[in-house]
Design a protein around this motif. Structure first.
Motif, PDB file in Angstrom:
ATOM      1  N   ALA A   1       0.784  -1.221   0.009  1.00 23.04           N
ATOM      2  CA  ALA A   1      -0.094   0.195   0.029  1.00 23.04           C
ATOM      3  C   ALA A   1       0.823   1.217  -0.273  1.00 23.04           C
ATOM      4  CB  ALA A   1      -0.824   0.013   1.036  1.00 23.04           C
ATOM      5  N   SER A   2       2.076   1.215   0.776  1.00 18.03           N
ATOM      6  CA  SER A   2       2.962   2.523   0.706  1.00 18.03           C
ATOM      7  C   SER A   2       3.433   2.621  -0.472  1.00 18.03           C
ATOM      8  CB  SER A   2       3.753   2.419   1.877  1.00 18.03           C
ATOM      9  OG  SER A   2       4.578   1.485   1.668  1.00 18.03           O
ATOM     10  N   GLY A   3       3.975   1.402  -0.955  1.00 17.74           N
ATOM     11  CA  GLY A   3       4.385   1.494  -2.275  1.00 17.74           C
ATOM     12  C   GLY A   3       3.641   2.144  -3.634  1.00 17.74           C
ATOM     13  N   TYR A   4       2.498   1.670  -3.428  1.00 14.04           N
ATOM     14  CA  TYR A   4       1.324   1.942  -4.104  1.00 14.04           C
ATOM     15  C   TYR A   4       1.126   3.426  -4.188  1.00 14.04           C
ATOM     16  CZ  TYR A   4      -3.215   2.947  -6.473  1.00 14.04           C
ATOM     17  OH  TYR A   4      -4.197   3.390  -7.087  1.00 14.04           O
ATOM     18  N   ASP A   5       1.058   3.979  -2.897  1.00 13.91           N
ATOM     19  CA  ASP A   5       0.799   5.464  -2.505  1.00 13.91           C
ATOM     20  C   ASP A   5       1.917   6.269  -3.218  1.00 13.91           C
ATOM     21  OD1 ASP A   5      -1.477   4.830  -1.175  1.00 13.91           O
ATOM     22  OD2 ASP A   5      -0.809   4.913   0.844  1.00 13.91           O
TER      23      ASP A   5
ATOM     24  N   CYS B   1       3.787   9.832  -7.011  1.00  8.61           N
ATOM     25  CA  CYS B   1       4.864  10.167  -8.083  1.00  8.61           C
ATOM     26  C   CYS B   1       4.180  10.138  -9.480  1.00  8.61           C
ATOM     27  CB  CYS B   1       5.973   8.916  -8.210  1.00  8.61           C
ATOM     28  SG  CYS B   1       7.221   9.304  -9.365  1.00  8.61           S
ATOM     29  N   PHE B   2       3.317   9.516  -9.775  1.00  7.63           N
ATOM     30  CA  PHE B   2       2.348   9.356 -10.942  1.00  7.63           C
ATOM     31  C   PHE B   2       1.846  10.862 -11.048  1.00  7.63           C
ATOM     32  CE2 PHE B   2      -1.493   8.792 -13.456  1.00  7.63           C
ATOM     33  CZ  PHE B   2      -0.610   8.410 -14.618  1.00  7.63           C
ATOM     34  N   LYS B   3       1.133  11.239 -10.078  1.00  4.31           N
ATOM     35  CA  LYS B   3       0.075  12.603  -9.767  1.00  4.31           C
ATOM     36  C   LYS B   3       1.385  13.859 -10.195  1.00  4.31           C
ATOM     37  CE  LYS B   3      -3.432  11.034  -7.067  1.00  4.31           C
ATOM     38  NZ  LYS B   3      -4.162  11.042  -5.848  1.00  4.31           N
TER      39      LYS B   3
END
Length: 105
Positions: free
Chosen positions: A80-84, A89-91
């Motif tokens: 989840a933290s990696g996804y966040d 980063c994507f945003k």
């Protein structure tokens, strides 16, 4: 003719013989009861040992499951933290691209 004293002695001997037979039977019953008691106690002890082994195994399995659940939760938190992190980063990259696009126009 049998004397009354002889008859009385015979009656006493018969009673003694009967009492000895009853006593012998009672002693045999007592020995059987003692044997059964020892047998039941031994079985109960074995069942107790088996139950203790099962309880120990189940406790170990419970701890293993708790550990696996903890590991799964920790892994989920990392994912989840990696996804966040990837999401933010994507945003940020999208925002940069939008800024560049706005600056280019």
């Amino acid at each position: 003719k049998v004397s009354p004293l002889k008859r009385f002695d015979d009656i006493i001997l018969d009673e003694q013989s009967r009492y000895k037979s009853v006593l012998a039977a009672s002693e045999q019953e007592l020995e059987r009861a003692n044997f059964l008691q020892q047998s039941f106690l031994a079985q109960a002890e074995e069942q107790g040992k088996a139950a203790a082994k099962i309880k120990a195994r189940l406790a170990c399995q419970r701890e293993s499951v708790k550990s696996n659940i903890g590991q799964a939760k920790a892994y989920r938190a990392v994912v989840a933290s990696g996804y966040d992190a990837v999401d933010s980063c994507f945003k940020a990259n999208i925002a940069k691209l939008k800024k560049r696009g706005a600056a280019d126009h």
